[in-house]
Structures are given as C-alpha cells and as structure tokens.
Design a protein around this motif. Structure first.
Motif, short mmCIF file in Angstrom:
data_model
loop_
_atom_site.label_atom_id
_atom_site.label_comp_id
_atom_site.label_asym_id
_atom_site.label_seq_id
_atom_site.Cartn_x
_atom_site.Cartn_y
_atom_site.Cartn_z
N ALA A 54 0.92 -0.74 0.38
CA ALA A 54 -0.07 -0.11 0.12
C ALA A 54 1.00 1.50 0.50
N GLU A 55 2.08 1.39 1.02
CA GLU A 55 2.44 2.65 0.64
C GLU A 55 3.45 2.89 -0.35
N LYS A 56 3.92 1.13 -1.29
CA LYS A 56 3.80 1.82 -2.67
C LYS A 56 3.00 2.37 -3.72
N GLY A 57 1.80 1.81 -2.78
CA GLY A 57 1.08 2.26 -4.37
C GLY A 57 0.58 0.92 -4.78
N GLN A 58 1.27 -0.04 -4.87
CA GLN A 58 0.66 -1.26 -5.08
C GLN A 58 -0.57 -2.14 -4.23
N ALA A 59 -1.43 -1.56 -3.94
CA ALA A 59 -2.67 -1.49 -3.06
C ALA A 59 -3.47 -0.69 -2.15
N SER A 60 -4.94 -1.22 -2.43
CA SER A 60 -5.30 -0.04 -2.05
C SER A 60 -5.78 0.03 -0.74
N LEU A 61 -6.39 1.17 -0.44
CA LEU A 61 -6.66 1.45 1.75
C LEU A 61 -7.63 0.96 1.89
#
Length: 398
Positions: A117-124
C-alpha cells in the motif's frame, strides 16, 4: 590447467535442505472444522488490529507534480498482544496455540499489505481473507512412524499418513517440519541436514538463449535447450488459439485457458526436472556456479525481438531446481555476479566495449567464443581468482 587452481576447502552456506511433499486430504470433514474455526480466529484478529491501524496521507511536491504519500502505522505487537489474545480466547474453540498462530498470521497479512500500500500497489481498504490454510506448529503435531497426529482441541486429533505414497522411501531419516493443511491437500515439509565435505569437481555455467555453456576446469561443455524452447513455441501457438476461444465463450473459455496454462507449466517443469537430474548424475559431488541474472535489466537494452526471446527463457527455473536438488547428490550451487563476464579477458583482464559472437582481446590477443569466454570468467569468479597479466599462470595459450 585451471583445474589445479581450485579452492582447497568449501563450507556450504546452508546447513539444511528443505523438501516438501503433498498428499490428498482424505480427512476433509475434520479439516473443515479446523479451517473454519481458525478462519474465525484470524478474521477477528485482523478486524481488531485494523481498528487500531492508522493511515496518514501527505501531499508532496515533486517538480510540477503533486504526489500523495501514504504512511501506515500498525499497533505494536508487544503492546497489544496480551489484550488481543484475551479477546480471541473468548471465541476460541480450538487448542490455545492456534490463538498465537492467528495473531502472528494477522500481523503477517497486515505487514504485507502495508508494504504494498505504501508503494501504491494495493488499495487502502482492509485486506480480505479468501482461502485460509493452517500451518501447524511443532507443539501441535506428533510424528508416529509414517504418520503425523495433529491436535485440533484437547483430546481431539486428525491423523495424516504418508505410508505407501510415492515419496515415502525418500523421507526416511528426514525430520518433519510444520504441516500445512488446506481443504483439499496437505503439505508435509521435511528437512535434511547437509553433510560437510569438499566437492571433487567444479562446473561454471553461462546461461544463453538456446544453450547452457559450461567450463569444468579442463574442457568446455555445451548443453542444448532447443527441445525445451520448441515445446514452449508450440504451446504458445496453441495458447493463442485458446485465448481467442476464451474471449468469446466467457466462463467456459476461462476455465479452458486456466487448465491449459496449468498443463503448459507442468510440461516445462517436467523437462527442467529431467534435465537437472541428468546434469546432476553426470556431475555429482560438484560445485556449480551460475549467474545471478536479472531479466528486467536485460529488457532495457534489448530490442523488441530479443526481449520476446528473453521472456521465454527459463534460466531462473533451471537455477532454482538445480539449487534445490544439488544437495541430494552431494553438490552445491553458488551464484556469481554476471557483470562483464562476456566482455572481459580471462587472461589479462582487459574489458571490451563491444563484443560480437567472438571475443578478441586487443591486449594479449586471446580469441574465444563469447559464450565460452563467459563460462571461463564465471569459473574464475567462483574460485575467487583475480585476473592477472601473466596468462601462462592460468594455463591459457598465448
């Protein structure tokens, strides 16, 4: 010859080799009770930790662009462990050790999600549980001959036997690890303690598109992989037809594509395993050196045609299977940096800027096939010998 320069002693980096075998779950009803109750524990632990997880968004200017950075803070395990354990014990109907396992697995899921998530590869959004499996701790299992007894709750057990299975002969003398239980299958991991000895042969392998070119200290050896790539090419043509069919037939087409993809992977793995077995039979008690390759960096400088060929290679699979099986034959695998192995001279160390099919040294005049030159340099890196100006010391003709 170079054979005289081999290392005098070698100690393997890993003390154990791990082997995993699977067997069909013939205790589905008992396993379903365990899996469903464990899933409830894991979901409760995940929900509890999620309520205490903080998500912070911060906008950062990068040139003309405004980028939103995300910082995720999970509750510290030491601070919340006792409270969370007490909450889970209220709904637990299994042995108490499963509560500890559920907490550990919940943290593992959240840490993995946080990284992506912190890399933008997963939703929050909160991670969802799909199919749950149970990794049984050593305190909850007991080996009895060729079977393992697993505790579900006090005085309630599930027993899985591997007697008369195809791998039963191979696991004698091995130590069972933590079994993994799924709805349809059970995985049994074993470990084998590696012997300490010095290999009697050395083989350096350079991986290329259609061949593996090797040097054993006395001569060059080439292993052809054309049969493997002809299999992959034929299956790629079939895949194209199946994909066209799948795009028009919805669920039925997707199921056919999934089935075919599974078959394709199995055929490739079957070839790789047979190839590695033959290689290890030829070179037992051997130290293998292979390149630590990065396909992604190769695509950057390659043309579209070459990139397509590189994408079909199975170097990593061959290296992985070789590393996995080598200790069973008394051998070991060492990965070396492939940097400049095909561009540097093994005699004097001169580095060529551009190399064609043949490597020719402008300093000492050594001429050698590019791929064979790479295998020779890998051999030198494996043995830890630096390049020298005096080529006669390495047994190379001037």
């Amino acid at each position: 010859m170079l054979r005289n320069l081999r290392i005098k002693s070698f100690q393997p980096e890993e003390e154990y080799i791990y082997l995993t075998y699977s067997l069909k779950n013939d205790k589905k009803e008992e396993s379903r009770v365990l899996l469903e109750n464990y899933k409830n524990l894991l979901q409760k632990a995940l929900d509890w930790l999620w309520d205490r997880t903080r998500i912070e968004r911060k906008e950062v200017k990068k040139g003309k662009k405004v980028i939103t950075k995300v910082k995720i803070t999970l509750p510290k395990k030491k601070e919340v462990y006792k409270t969370l354990r007490d909450e889970l014990e209220k709904i637990n109907v299994l042995a108490s050790h499963y509560v500890d396992k559920a907490i550990s697995d919940a943290y593992s899921i959240l840490k993995s999600w946080k990284r992506r998530a912190e890399k933008g590869q997963a939703s929050l959004r909160k991670p969802r549980l799909k199919k749950v499996y149970v990794r049984v701790k050593s305190t909850l299992r007991k080996v009895e001959g060729e079977s393992v007894r697993i505790t579900v709750r006090p005085y309630e057990y599930i027993t899985f036997s591997w007697s008369h299975k195809w791998f039963s002969r191979r696991v004698k003398g091995l130590e069972l690890g933590e079994p993994i239980i799924k709805e349809d299958i059970v995985y049994l991991p074993f470990r084998y303690k590696l012997p300490w000895f010095t290999p009697i042969d050395f083989l350096a392998i350079d991986s290329n598109l259609y061949t593996l070119d090797a040097y054993d200290g006395e001569k060059f050896v080439t292993f052809s992989l054309k049969e493997l790539y002809s299999i992959k090419y034929g299956m790629e043509l079939k895949r194209g037809r199946i994909q066209r069919f799948a795009s028009k037939h919805g669920k039925k087409g997707k199921e056919l594509l999934r089935k075919y993809s599974h078959r394709e992977r199995n055929r490739v793995l079957d070839y790789v395993h047979k190839f590695v077995n033959k290689l290890l039979e030829m070179y037992s008690i051997t130290m293998f050196a292979v390149e630590k390759l990065n396909k992604q960096s190769m695509f950057e400088d390659a043309s579209d045609k070459l990139s397509k060929k590189i994408s079909k290679t199975v170097w990593r699979t061959i290296h992985r299977v070789l590393k996995y099986k080598a200790p069973l034959y008394g051998s070991f695998v060492k990965e070396v940096n492939p940097h400049l192995t095909s561009k540097s001279c093994p005699r004097c160390g001169w580095v060529s800027r551009k190399v064609g099919r043949t490597f020719k040294c402008e300093k000492c005049g050594l001429t050698l096939d590019r791929q064979l030159n790479a295998s020779l340099n890998i051999y030198l890196k494996m043995c830890g010998f630096p390049h020298t100006r005096d080529g006669c010391g390495l047994g190379l003709p001037r």
